[in-house]
Design an enzyme around this catalytic site. Structure first.
Site, PDB file in Angstrom:
ATOM      1  N   CYS A  32     108.963 111.913  56.021  1.00  0.00           N
ATOM      2  CA  CYS A  32     110.190 111.238  56.455  1.00  0.00           C
ATOM      3  C   CYS A  32     109.871 110.162  57.484  1.00  0.00           C
ATOM      4  CB  CYS A  32     111.186 112.245  57.029  1.00  0.00           C
ATOM      5  SG  CYS A  32     110.552 113.184  58.437  1.00  0.00           S
TER       6      CYS A  32
ATOM      7  N   CYS B  16     125.026 105.280  61.200  1.00  0.00           N
ATOM      8  CA  CYS B  16     124.450 104.322  60.253  1.00  0.00           C
ATOM      9  C   CYS B  16     124.046 103.043  60.984  1.00  0.00           C
ATOM     10  CB  CYS B  16     125.458 103.963  59.163  1.00  0.00           C
ATOM     11  SG  CYS B  16     125.950 105.339  58.098  1.00  0.00           S
TER      12      CYS B  16
END
Length: 446
Positions: free
Chosen positions: A397, A90
């Site tokens: 994406c 992340c």
């Protein structure tokens, strides 16, 4: 003797410098400016000021790392994950989830406005598709390494490194997979052949957890028995991969996920979307935007195992799916048969090459859907235009390649009517997007 010019490498100025961040890029890094040059800095938010050190200095841009943050944005929050500063998974947990969604919408709109020339009067900005912020991820790869002392490293890769950060729980991973991590680590540590384990791939299917073990040498009888007993005890679907192209289904059922009332089986080697909730809403939105009707013939490019094709086949006269990977084409065909969808046909083709003379490319289609990988669909865009569908939905994406490929449609008489962001990957800079292009009908001369 001839002399050849040899350009000198640009020397990076490593002196500490102060910078203020203006905005985020489409990977979630902060962007500021030094001496008129854009500087990308991970971990900073708009309005924040920091002391940074350049790590890369190119002609048109530079990258830097934070030495000290001097001011904080009101949007900054404390990261939820204890190892956020180490793990490479992340990169946006320091920004609230709502702030992430707003930032991603802004990035998408800016890129499309800059490169695709949006007609703001006619393009509807669709509300974002979002899911729960935590425990959404149904696929993960766990890195494994055995130290010289025999202890097992088990976790995710560190930021910009091949080193492994130890993981016992992950706040973005589906909870059933989280619960599997401690006993799985214990199993691997107990194996005599643990040094030969490459990595572990985990998937949370609608019918349970899937574990794929990649190993570089065969397990002995004792290790095999331990692995098999683990699969039985935890009721997992177990797969072994002793070779790159080999997959052995060792225990359990075939994994599947459900979408639009269909059951799609898959292999752990297949690509599936990591966020099941967003995927379901994404497919429903694509069908709505295309307005698939019973008389329509629909072409699905980069179709995978039929994620869009098969739900559309329930509404259309016929659907043709095209995919570059043979195994995925077979899987899509099997899924069509298993769901009694006899109007869906699948072909293998390299969509980066000329497809003009292929059988499916000679057919007529009312509507087209594209869902390419990050590199986009540059190789097939001209043929999409040649087929002249009434509507095109492009799922992406990578907003940069979406903006690039959109230009082909816009230059050939299509209008961008809808644009939406899909928060497929909370707490990362990655975003999914969807765009609807409609062919503009030429006005007849009086």
């Amino acid at each position: 003797m001839a002399r050849f010019f040899k350009p000198q490498k640009r020397k990076t100025d490593t002196k500490h410098k102060e910078i203020t961040i203006n905005r985020l890029d489409h990977h979630g890094a902060g962007i500021g400016h030094l001496n008129g040059k854009s500087v990308f800095v991970d971990g900073l938010l708009p309005t924040e000021t920091a002391v940074v050190q350049l790590t890369e200095d190119k002609k048109n841009y530079a990258r830097a790392r934070v030495i000290k943050r001097l001011s904080d944005s009101n949007a900054r929050i404390k990261p939820h994950c204890a190892i956020y500063d180490q793990c490479g998974g992340c990169n946006l947990q320091h920004l609230s989830h709502q702030g992430q969604v707003i930032a991603k919408q802004q990035v998408l709109s800016e890129l499309m406005a800059k490169f695709a020339v949006i007609d703001q009067a006619n393009c509807i900005q669709q509300p974002p598709i979002i899911s729960q912020a935590w425990h959404y991820r149904r696929c993960a790869r766990v890195a494994v390494r055995v130290e010289n002392n025999g202890q097992l490293q088990f976790g995710f890769r560190k930021k910009q490194s091949n080193d492994i950060v130890d993981v016992s729980t992950c706040p973005v991973l589906a909870q059933p997979l989280n619960e599997l991590l401690p006993p799985l680590r214990e199993l691997l540590q107990s194996l005599k052949g643990r040094r030969f384990i490459g990595h572990i791939e985990l998937t949370y299917a609608d019918n349970g957890c899937v574990v794929l073990i990649r190993h570089l040498a065969p397990f002995n009888a004792d290790d095999s028995a331990l692995i098999q007993a683990f699969a039985v005890q935890h009721n997992i679907m177990l797969f072994l991969a002793p070779e790159t192209d080999e997959l052995i289904h060792s225990y359990g059922d075939q994994p599947y996920y459900e979408i639009e009332g269909l059951k799609l089986t898959f292999s752990p080697k297949d690509f599936i979307q990591v966020n099941g909730d967003v995927n379901r809403n994404m497919v429903a939105q694509a069908i709505e935007w295309l307005d698939v009707q019973p008389q329509d013939r629909v072409l699905d490019l980069f179709c995978g195992l039929g994620n869009f094709s098969l739900p559309m086949a329930q509404e259309a006269k016929a659907v043709v799916g095209v995919e570059g990977i043979d195994e995925m084409v077979l899987r899509a065909t099997d899924n069509a048969q298993a769901n009694a969808l006899h109007n869906a046909t699948f072909y293998q083709a390299n969509l980066e090459q000329d497809v003009t003379k292929l059988v499916w490319a000679q057919e007529q289609f009312d509507k087209i859907l594209l869902d390419p990988a990050r590199a986009g669909a540059a190789g097939v865009m001209e043929h999409v235009v040649k087929l002249a569908p009434n509507k095109v939905v492009y799922v992406s994406c990578n907003p940069a390649t979406l903006a690039r490929d959109s230009q082909v449609l816009l230059q050939q008489g299509y209008q961008l009517e809808r644009l939406g962001m899909l928060d497929m990957f909370p707490h990362t800079g990655h975003l999914e997007s969807m765009a609807l292009f409609v062919k503009v009908q030429k006005k007849q001369k009086k």
